[in-house]
Design a protein around this motif. Structure first.
Motif: not given
Ligand code: FMN
Length: 206
Positions: A186-193
């Motif tokens: 979730a954290s990586l997805a949020k950072a990528r966004a």
């Protein structure tokens, strides 16, 4: 034409999460300006030595008085500085290791902080000489620190870059990467966004 300096400081080089977020952002910048120049420096692959008294003395000695060894030390530092000076945009991958910045990055800081070259002291205090740049920092951590007093990196990196004249700095965080698969994903997805939504530097925004 925009010049970008991408600096990896992960011990995992390109495979580091911080390097990957930084690469994603460089990719987004290149979509806006395909002709932008990208210089990449990997501080794990090409580590710099610790600053010691001999190296610091080489910086303090005037070019005419330097020994051959001191000249080589100063030239290596000059190259790092020239690379940064040539960049309009600094893109920095910043992992947290043992509550601080990677020692590879600290060594780079120690080799680019040069009185009379990248900063100078005035009666009003220090003045940074590397102005007109924008920096983006991609900070990756196993735990959660952003916005708390335990974040030892954000203010330090801001202060250091501002000392050299780089005061326009944006951070993107990917935290909780060691807190289990779901929080990590979730954290990586949020950072990528967040990376995808980052405003480009003003010179590329038009
Ligand atoms: C040697 C080492 C020390 C670490 N120390 C910390 C730490 O103090 N705090 C933390 O939140 N995460 C810590 N981590 C986890 C890293 O911050 C996390 O794995 C992050 O993804 C590293 O970025 P990178 O993948 O770009 O190298 C550490 C990881 C390593 C390998």
């Amino acid at each position: 034409m925009t010049t970008i300096l991408k600096l990896n400081s992960s011990i995992y080089s390109d495979a580091g999460q911080s390097s990957q977020l930084a690469s994603q952002f460089v990719g987004a910048l290149l979509e806006r300006e395909p002709g932008a120049q990208v210089a990449e420096r990997d501080l794990a692959r090409e580590p710099l030595p610790h600053l010691d008294a001999a190296r610091f003395q080489a910086f303090l000695t005037t070019p005419e008085q330097r020994t051959a060894e001191q000249t080589a030390v100063a030239q290596a530092s000059d190259e790092l500085i020239d690379e940064l000076r040539a960049a309009d945009v600094l893109v920095l991958g910043l992992p947290m290791y043992n509550f601080g910045v990677p020692s590879q990055l600290k060594a780079w800081f120690d080799h680019i902080a040069r009185a009379g070259v990248t900063f100078r002291y005035t009666e009003k205090g220090p003045v940074g000489l590397l102005t007109g740049k924008k920096a983006y920092v991609f900070a990756t951590r196993g735990g959660l620190y952003a916005g708390t007093p335990r974040d030892t990196q954000t203010q330090y990196v801001r202060d250091f870059l501002a000392f050299l004249g780089i005061a326009d700095v944006e951070f993107v965080y990917a935290e909780g990467l060691a807190m289990g698969d779901a929080p990590r994903t979730a954290s990586l997805a949020k950072a990528r966004a967040a990376v995808q939504n980052l405003a480009p530097p003003a010179r590329l925004a038009a």
